[in-house]
Write a protein that holds these residues in place. Sequence first.
Motif, PDB file in Angstrom:
ATOM      1  N   ARG A  24      31.537  64.526  18.624  1.00 40.70           N
ATOM      2  CA  ARG A  24      30.165  64.398  18.121  1.00 40.70           C
ATOM      3  C   ARG A  24      30.042  63.140  17.271  1.00 40.70           C
ATOM      4  NH1 ARG A  24      30.677  69.478  13.836  1.00 40.70           N
ATOM      5  NH2 ARG A  24      32.326  68.551  12.561  1.00 40.70           N
ATOM      6  N   GLY A  25      28.814  62.856  16.861  1.00 40.55           N
ATOM      7  CA  GLY A  25      28.559  61.773  15.915  1.00 40.55           C
ATOM      8  C   GLY A  25      29.058  60.423  16.384  1.00 40.55           C
ATOM      9  N   VAL A  26      29.684  59.697  15.475  1.00 37.04           N
ATOM     10  CA  VAL A  26      30.171  58.349  15.753  1.00 37.04           C
ATOM     11  C   VAL A  26      31.246  58.364  16.830  1.00 37.04           C
ATOM     12  CG1 VAL A  26      31.357  56.356  14.756  1.00 37.04           C
ATOM     13  CG2 VAL A  26      29.542  57.497  13.463  1.00 37.04           C
ATOM     14  N   GLY A  27      32.129  59.355  16.796  1.00 37.97           N
ATOM     15  CA  GLY A  27      33.183  59.439  17.802  1.00 37.97           C
ATOM     16  C   GLY A  27      32.625  59.605  19.202  1.00 37.97           C
ATOM     17  N   TYR A  28      31.592  60.423  19.330  1.00 42.79           N
ATOM     18  CA  TYR A  28      30.948  60.614  20.634  1.00 42.79           C
ATOM     19  C   TYR A  28      30.308  59.314  21.111  1.00 42.79           C
ATOM     20  CZ  TYR A  28      27.323  61.897  23.986  1.00 42.79           C
ATOM     21  OH  TYR A  28      26.510  61.942  25.085  1.00 42.79           O
ATOM     22  N   GLN A  29      29.600  58.630  20.226  1.00 45.88           N
ATOM     23  CA  GLN A  29      28.979  57.358  20.604  1.00 45.88           C
ATOM     24  C   GLN A  29      30.032  56.350  21.061  1.00 45.88           C
ATOM     25  OE1 GLN A  29      25.688  56.803  20.802  1.00 45.88           O
ATOM     26  NE2 GLN A  29      25.279  58.900  20.128  1.00 45.88           N
ATOM     27  N   THR A  30      31.160  56.333  20.360  1.00 41.64           N
ATOM     28  CA  THR A  30      32.254  55.433  20.724  1.00 41.64           C
ATOM     29  C   THR A  30      32.801  55.780  22.101  1.00 41.64           C
ATOM     30  OG1 THR A  30      32.841  55.235  18.384  1.00 41.64           O
ATOM     31  CG2 THR A  30      34.480  54.507  19.991  1.00 41.64           C
ATOM     32  N   ALA A  31      32.966  57.070  22.371  1.00 44.76           N
ATOM     33  CA  ALA A  31      33.506  57.504  23.660  1.00 44.76           C
ATOM     34  C   ALA A  31      32.615  57.077  24.812  1.00 44.76           C
ATOM     35  CB  ALA A  31      33.692  59.024  23.663  1.00 44.76           C
ATOM     36  N   ASP A  75      32.986  50.185   9.496  1.00 41.74           N
ATOM     37  CA  ASP A  75      32.207  51.146   8.713  1.00 41.74           C
ATOM     38  C   ASP A  75      30.920  51.410   9.482  1.00 41.74           C
ATOM     39  OD1 ASP A  75      30.770  52.646   6.917  1.00 41.74           O
ATOM     40  OD2 ASP A  75      30.520  51.038   5.444  1.00 41.74           O
ATOM     41  N   PRO A  76      30.675  52.654   9.888  1.00 45.31           N
ATOM     42  CA  PRO A  76      29.458  52.937  10.659  1.00 45.31           C
ATOM     43  C   PRO A  76      28.183  52.808   9.847  1.00 45.31           C
ATOM     44  CG  PRO A  76      30.611  54.961  10.128  1.00 45.31           C
ATOM     45  CD  PRO A  76      31.520  53.837   9.714  1.00 45.31           C
ATOM     46  N   SER A 113      22.861  53.571  16.263  1.00 53.40           N
ATOM     47  CA  SER A 113      22.865  52.200  15.741  1.00 53.40           C
ATOM     48  C   SER A 113      24.274  51.665  15.515  1.00 53.40           C
ATOM     49  CB  SER A 113      22.070  52.132  14.425  1.00 53.40           C
ATOM     50  OG  SER A 113      22.721  52.883  13.400  1.00 53.40           O
ATOM     51  N   VAL A 114      25.284  52.530  15.595  1.00 53.09           N
ATOM     52  CA  VAL A 114      26.663  52.065  15.380  1.00 53.09           C
ATOM     53  C   VAL A 114      27.183  51.235  16.553  1.00 53.09           C
ATOM     54  CG1 VAL A 114      27.181  54.036  13.923  1.00 53.09           C
ATOM     55  CG2 VAL A 114      27.788  54.132  16.352  1.00 53.09           C
ATOM     56  N   ILE A 115      26.504  51.318  17.684  1.00 49.15           N
ATOM     57  CA  ILE A 115      26.910  50.580  18.880  1.00 49.15           C
ATOM     58  C   ILE A 115      26.206  49.228  18.906  1.00 49.15           C
ATOM     59  CG2 ILE A 115      26.852  50.584  21.419  1.00 49.15           C
ATOM     60  CD1 ILE A 115      28.802  52.632  20.159  1.00 49.15           C
ATOM     61  N   PRO A 116      26.914  48.132  19.161  1.00 46.22           N
ATOM     62  CA  PRO A 116      28.321  48.016  19.571  1.00 46.22           C
ATOM     63  C   PRO A 116      29.302  47.787  18.422  1.00 46.22           C
ATOM     64  CG  PRO A 116      27.288  45.899  19.814  1.00 46.22           C
ATOM     65  CD  PRO A 116      26.220  46.834  19.288  1.00 46.22           C
ATOM     66  N   THR A 157      24.020  45.833  15.059  1.00 51.54           N
ATOM     67  CA  THR A 157      23.025  46.634  15.773  1.00 51.54           C
ATOM     68  C   THR A 157      22.038  45.727  16.511  1.00 51.54           C
ATOM     69  OG1 THR A 157      23.190  48.345  14.072  1.00 51.54           O
ATOM     70  CG2 THR A 157      21.286  48.444  15.540  1.00 51.54           C
ATOM     71  N   GLY A 158      21.814  46.044  17.769  1.00 48.53           N
ATOM     72  CA  GLY A 158      20.881  45.273  18.575  1.00 48.53           C
ATOM     73  C   GLY A 158      21.499  44.115  19.324  1.00 48.53           C
ATOM     74  N   LEU A 159      22.763  43.791  19.038  1.00 53.62           N
ATOM     75  CA  LEU A 159      23.443  42.698  19.723  1.00 53.62           C
ATOM     76  C   LEU A 159      24.067  43.196  21.024  1.00 53.62           C
ATOM     77  CD1 LEU A 159      25.381  40.912  16.819  1.00 53.62           C
ATOM     78  CD2 LEU A 159      23.091  40.403  17.684  1.00 53.62           C
ATOM     79  N   SER A 160      24.204  42.308  21.981  1.00 57.01           N
ATOM     80  CA  SER A 160      25.002  42.634  23.157  1.00 57.01           C
ATOM     81  C   SER A 160      26.469  42.661  22.738  1.00 57.01           C
ATOM     82  CB  SER A 160      24.805  41.588  24.252  1.00 57.01           C
ATOM     83  OG  SER A 160      25.365  40.340  23.853  1.00 57.01           O
ATOM     84  N   LEU A 161      27.316  43.221  23.574  1.00 58.97           N
ATOM     85  CA  LEU A 161      28.737  43.250  23.251  1.00 58.97           C
ATOM     86  C   LEU A 161      29.274  41.836  23.109  1.00 58.97           C
ATOM     87  CD1 LEU A 161      31.422  44.652  22.801  1.00 58.97           C
ATOM     88  CD2 LEU A 161      31.683  44.836  25.296  1.00 58.97           C
ATOM     89  N   GLU A 162      28.873  40.951  23.992  1.00 58.27           N
ATOM     90  CA  GLU A 162      29.337  39.571  23.938  1.00 58.27           C
ATOM     91  C   GLU A 162      28.914  38.902  22.635  1.00 58.27           C
ATOM     92  OE1 GLU A 162      29.389  41.073  27.957  1.00 58.27           O
ATOM     93  OE2 GLU A 162      27.781  40.981  26.486  1.00 58.27           O
ATOM     94  N   GLU A 163      27.678  39.130  22.226  1.00 61.06           N
ATOM     95  CA  GLU A 163      27.192  38.564  20.965  1.00 61.06           C
ATOM     96  C   GLU A 163      27.941  39.151  19.774  1.00 61.06           C
ATOM     97  OE1 GLU A 163      22.515  37.720  22.197  1.00 61.06           O
ATOM     98  OE2 GLU A 163      23.120  39.695  21.445  1.00 61.06           O
ATOM     99  N   ALA A 164      28.206  40.461  19.850  1.00 57.72           N
ATOM    100  CA  ALA A 164      28.913  41.129  18.757  1.00 57.72           C
ATOM    101  C   ALA A 164      30.332  40.586  18.605  1.00 57.72           C
ATOM    102  CB  ALA A 164      28.943  42.636  18.995  1.00 57.72           C
ATOM    103  N   VAL A 165      31.016  40.379  19.719  1.00 56.46           N
ATOM    104  CA  VAL A 165      32.375  39.853  19.663  1.00 56.46           C
ATOM    105  C   VAL A 165      32.384  38.442  19.090  1.00 56.46           C
ATOM    106  CG1 VAL A 165      34.361  39.135  21.048  1.00 56.46           C
ATOM    107  CG2 VAL A 165      33.241  41.320  21.510  1.00 56.46           C
ATOM    108  N   ALA A 166      31.446  37.624  19.523  1.00 54.21           N
ATOM    109  CA  ALA A 166      31.370  36.254  19.003  1.00 54.21           C
ATOM    110  C   ALA A 166      31.140  36.262  17.499  1.00 54.21           C
ATOM    111  CB  ALA A 166      30.257  35.490  19.714  1.00 54.21           C
ATOM    112  N   LYS A 167      30.286  37.152  17.022  1.00 58.40           N
ATOM    113  CA  LYS A 167      30.024  37.256  15.584  1.00 58.40           C
ATOM    114  C   LYS A 167      31.257  37.770  14.849  1.00 58.40           C
ATOM    115  CE  LYS A 167      26.877  39.337  12.203  1.00 58.40           C
ATOM    116  NZ  LYS A 167      25.609  40.103  12.011  1.00 58.40           N
TER     117      LYS A 167
END
Length: 250
Positions: free
Chosen positions: A16-23, A184-185, A203-206, A229-239
């Motif tokens: 559930r929660g953050v763990g579920y979103q991560t999965a 930190d979520p 909002s914890v993703i990505p 929050t709101g970034l693509s995975l590629e944008e998040a990794v670059a940041k």
Amino acid sequence: MINVNGKWALITGASRGVGYQTAIFMAKQGCNLILHSRKLENTKAVEEEVKALGVEAYSVEAELARQEEVVKMLDEIEAKGTQVDIVFNNAAVQIAYRNDYWNTPVEDFEQSFQINFIAAVTICNRFIPKMLERGFGRVINTTSGIRNEPEQAGYAASKAALDKFTKDLASRLEGSNVMLNLTDPGWCRTDLGGPQAPNDVRSVIPGIAVGAFVDDKQSGRFFPAQSFTGLSLEEAVAKAEQMEAQPYVI
């Protein structure tokens, strides 16, 4: 950016929660999953959901408050022959909110440290040496931004211990392809965060998972999920790869 397709990730507190979103997020990237919860039935639905996304998955159970169950869980994973490439130490407990914080029971600290700190350390110590032998690994330890709240002393102190452990161990991993970082979520509406929290758990993703994808051989950093929050995975990794580990302030 790391391609996690076909790799195996262990997620604690995955039901559930953050763990579920991560999965769900990791499954969408093609990552196979080991789903932890207190009881196998708690992750049954999640397991079916991630398998429907085309990845392999299985569940493990352990009450993290009991060290012997933590060790048994890790033994079971190794007995299956699973090569754990990524770890999300997500599971945590907030025992109580103590208005009379001068009389915080010692049990608050004992349980908080066992679940939030010692269990995570045990998992790190089991899998990181093997990651180093293979030349690849990512570990993301979930911390908390709570401060100046002695009402939550047990929880906050256990997370501070996890921060210290992570940063100290990270100094031994710097420059290797095994990376250990913190996330930190933020304060989210979950069973732990409560209904008054300002952030939807989605909002914890990505950001919550970005530590699995960074590829610059730097460890000991802090990735606040709400900053992505709101970034693509590629944008998040670059940041994330522009962030530096903050030294301890003495």
